[in-house]
Design a protein around this motif. Structure first.
Motif, short mmCIF file in Angstrom:
data_model
loop_
_atom_site.label_atom_id
_atom_site.label_comp_id
_atom_site.label_asym_id
_atom_site.label_seq_id
_atom_site.Cartn_x
_atom_site.Cartn_y
_atom_site.Cartn_z
N THR A 1 0.83 -1.19 0.00
CA THR A 1 0.00 0.00 0.00
C THR A 1 0.87 1.25 0.00
O THR A 1 1.94 1.26 0.62
N GLU A 2 0.42 2.25 -0.71
CA GLU A 2 1.13 3.53 -0.75
C GLU A 2 0.73 4.42 0.43
O GLU A 2 1.43 5.37 0.75
N ASP A 3 -0.44 4.14 1.04
CA ASP A 3 -0.92 4.93 2.18
C ASP A 3 -1.21 3.99 3.34
O ASP A 3 -2.35 3.54 3.51
N PRO A 4 -0.22 3.68 4.17
CA PRO A 4 -0.42 2.72 5.25
C PRO A 4 -1.36 3.22 6.35
O PRO A 4 -1.93 2.42 7.08
N TRP A 5 -1.57 4.52 6.45
CA TRP A 5 -2.41 5.06 7.53
C TRP A 5 -3.85 4.63 7.41
O TRP A 5 -4.56 4.54 8.42
N ILE A 6 -4.33 4.34 6.20
CA ILE A 6 -5.73 3.91 6.07
C ILE A 6 -5.92 2.48 6.57
O ILE A 6 -7.04 2.05 6.78
N VAL B 1 1.37 -2.68 14.31
CA VAL B 1 1.57 -1.58 13.36
C VAL B 1 2.96 -0.99 13.54
O VAL B 1 3.39 -0.74 14.67
N LEU B 2 3.65 -0.80 12.44
CA LEU B 2 4.93 -0.09 12.43
C LEU B 2 4.93 0.77 11.17
O LEU B 2 5.35 0.34 10.10
N VAL B 3 4.35 1.96 11.29
CA VAL B 3 4.18 2.86 10.16
C VAL B 3 4.98 4.12 10.42
O VAL B 3 4.90 4.70 11.49
N LYS B 4 5.76 4.52 9.42
CA LYS B 4 6.58 5.72 9.53
C LYS B 4 6.30 6.63 8.35
O LYS B 4 6.52 6.26 7.19
N GLY B 5 5.80 7.83 8.64
CA GLY B 5 5.56 8.83 7.60
C GLY B 5 4.62 8.33 6.53
O GLY B 5 3.66 7.63 6.80
N LYS B 6 4.92 8.68 5.30
CA LYS B 6 4.09 8.27 4.18
C LYS B 6 4.82 7.25 3.31
O LYS B 6 4.64 7.21 2.09
N ARG B 7 5.64 6.44 3.94
CA ARG B 7 6.37 5.41 3.20
C ARG B 7 5.46 4.28 2.78
O ARG B 7 4.46 3.99 3.41
N GLN B 8 5.87 3.61 1.73
CA GLN B 8 5.18 2.42 1.26
C GLN B 8 5.19 1.37 2.38
O GLN B 8 6.13 1.30 3.17
#
Length: 122
Positions: free
Chosen positions: A42-47, A77-84
Protein backbone atom coordinates in the motif's frame (compact mmCIF):
# COMPACT_ATOMS: atom_id res chain seq x y z
CA UNK A 1 13.84 0.91 10.49
CA UNK A 2 12.75 -2.64 11.28
CA UNK A 3 14.21 -5.47 9.27
CA UNK A 4 11.88 -8.06 7.70
CA UNK A 5 13.40 -11.50 7.17
CA UNK A 6 11.69 -14.33 5.36
CA UNK A 7 12.72 -17.85 6.38
CA UNK A 8 11.33 -21.12 5.07
CA UNK A 9 9.07 -21.53 8.11
CA UNK A 10 8.57 -17.99 9.47
CA UNK A 11 8.68 -14.25 8.89
CA UNK A 12 10.63 -12.20 11.42
CA UNK A 13 10.08 -8.51 12.02
CA UNK A 14 13.32 -7.51 13.74
CA UNK A 15 12.70 -4.29 15.64
CA UNK A 16 15.35 -1.75 16.53
CA UNK A 17 15.86 -0.85 20.20
CA UNK A 18 13.92 2.40 19.69
CA UNK A 19 11.02 0.58 17.99
CA UNK A 20 10.85 -1.97 20.83
CA UNK A 21 10.77 0.88 23.31
CA UNK A 22 8.01 2.73 21.42
CA UNK A 23 5.97 -0.48 21.05
CA UNK A 24 6.53 -1.51 24.68
CA UNK A 25 7.93 -4.87 23.50
CA UNK A 26 10.97 -6.85 24.57
CA UNK A 27 11.15 -9.14 21.57
CA UNK A 28 10.79 -9.15 17.81
CA UNK A 29 7.56 -10.13 16.05
CA UNK A 30 7.56 -13.62 14.54
CA UNK A 31 4.82 -14.99 12.28
CA UNK A 32 4.71 -18.55 10.99
CA UNK A 33 4.73 -18.68 7.17
CA UNK A 34 1.83 -21.09 7.01
CA UNK A 35 -0.35 -18.57 8.89
CA UNK A 36 0.13 -15.71 6.40
CA UNK A 37 -3.12 -15.49 4.42
CA UNK A 38 -2.41 -12.49 2.19
CA UNK A 39 0.18 -9.80 1.58
CA UNK A 40 -0.36 -6.52 -0.24
CA UNK A 41 1.60 -3.34 -0.82
CA UNK A 42 0.00 0.00 0.00
CA UNK A 43 1.13 3.53 -0.75
CA UNK A 44 -0.92 4.93 2.18
CA UNK A 45 -0.42 2.72 5.25
CA UNK A 46 -2.41 5.06 7.53
CA UNK A 47 -5.73 3.91 6.07
CA UNK A 48 -4.89 0.37 7.25
CA UNK A 49 -4.45 1.37 10.91
CA UNK A 50 -7.71 0.27 12.51
CA UNK A 51 -9.13 0.21 16.01
CA UNK A 52 -7.77 1.67 19.21
CA UNK A 53 -4.12 1.71 20.27
CA UNK A 54 -3.74 -0.68 23.18
CA UNK A 55 0.02 -0.70 23.61
CA UNK A 56 2.50 1.46 21.77
CA UNK A 57 3.12 5.00 20.61
CA UNK A 58 1.65 7.23 17.93
CA UNK A 59 2.19 10.67 16.46
CA UNK A 60 -0.50 10.87 13.74
CA UNK A 61 0.87 10.82 10.19
CA UNK A 62 4.44 10.69 11.55
CA UNK A 63 4.90 7.37 13.36
CA UNK A 64 2.76 4.56 14.78
CA UNK A 65 4.36 1.62 16.56
CA UNK A 66 2.62 -1.03 18.65
CA UNK A 67 -0.66 -2.89 19.01
CA UNK A 68 -4.09 -1.72 17.86
CA UNK A 69 -7.22 -3.63 18.87
CA UNK A 70 -10.44 -3.77 16.87
CA UNK A 71 -13.34 -6.15 16.27
CA UNK A 72 -11.13 -7.83 13.66
CA UNK A 73 -8.49 -8.74 16.27
CA UNK A 74 -5.18 -7.26 17.32
CA UNK A 75 -2.90 -5.66 14.72
CA UNK A 76 0.80 -4.90 15.01
CA UNK A 77 1.57 -1.58 13.36
CA UNK A 78 4.93 -0.09 12.43
CA UNK A 79 4.18 2.86 10.16
CA UNK A 80 6.58 5.72 9.53
CA UNK A 81 5.56 8.83 7.60
CA UNK A 82 4.09 8.27 4.18
CA UNK A 83 6.37 5.41 3.20
CA UNK A 84 5.18 2.42 1.26
CA UNK A 85 4.06 -0.45 3.50
CA UNK A 86 3.19 -4.13 3.43
CA UNK A 87 -0.08 -5.35 4.95
CA UNK A 88 -0.04 -9.00 6.02
CA UNK A 89 -3.26 -10.75 7.07
CA UNK A 90 -2.47 -13.53 9.50
CA UNK A 91 -4.54 -16.39 10.96
CA UNK A 92 -3.86 -18.33 14.14
CA UNK A 93 -1.27 -15.98 15.58
CA UNK A 94 -0.98 -13.33 18.26
CA UNK A 95 -1.81 -10.71 15.62
CA UNK A 96 -4.48 -10.78 12.94
CA UNK A 97 -2.70 -8.19 10.78
CA UNK A 98 0.73 -6.63 10.44
CA UNK A 99 1.09 -3.19 8.83
CA UNK A 100 4.78 -2.45 8.31
CA UNK A 101 6.48 0.41 6.46
CA UNK A 102 9.41 -0.79 4.39
CA UNK A 103 11.60 0.42 1.55
CA UNK A 104 11.71 -3.14 0.19
CA UNK A 105 8.01 -3.99 -0.11
CA UNK A 106 8.30 -5.50 -3.60
CA UNK A 107 11.26 -7.69 -2.61
CA UNK A 108 9.38 -8.90 0.47
CA UNK A 109 6.33 -9.91 -1.56
CA UNK A 110 8.55 -11.66 -4.11
CA UNK A 111 10.39 -13.61 -1.40
CA UNK A 112 7.06 -14.69 0.10
CA UNK A 113 5.97 -15.92 -3.36
CA UNK A 114 9.24 -17.79 -3.86
CA UNK A 115 8.83 -19.55 -0.55
CA UNK A 116 5.30 -20.57 -1.60
CA UNK A 117 6.55 -21.87 -4.95
CA UNK A 118 9.09 -24.08 -3.17
CA UNK A 119 6.26 -25.92 -1.40
CA UNK A 120 5.00 -28.84 -3.50
CA UNK A 121 1.29 -28.94 -4.38
CA UNK A 122 -0.70 -31.98 -3.39
Amino acid sequence: MANLRVHSDRLELQLTAAEKSLAFRRSDVVVQREDIRSAIITEDPWIWVRGIRSRGSVVPLVVAVGEWKSHGGTDFVLVKGKRQAVVLDVAGEQYSRLVVSTNRAVELIESLKLADAATPDE
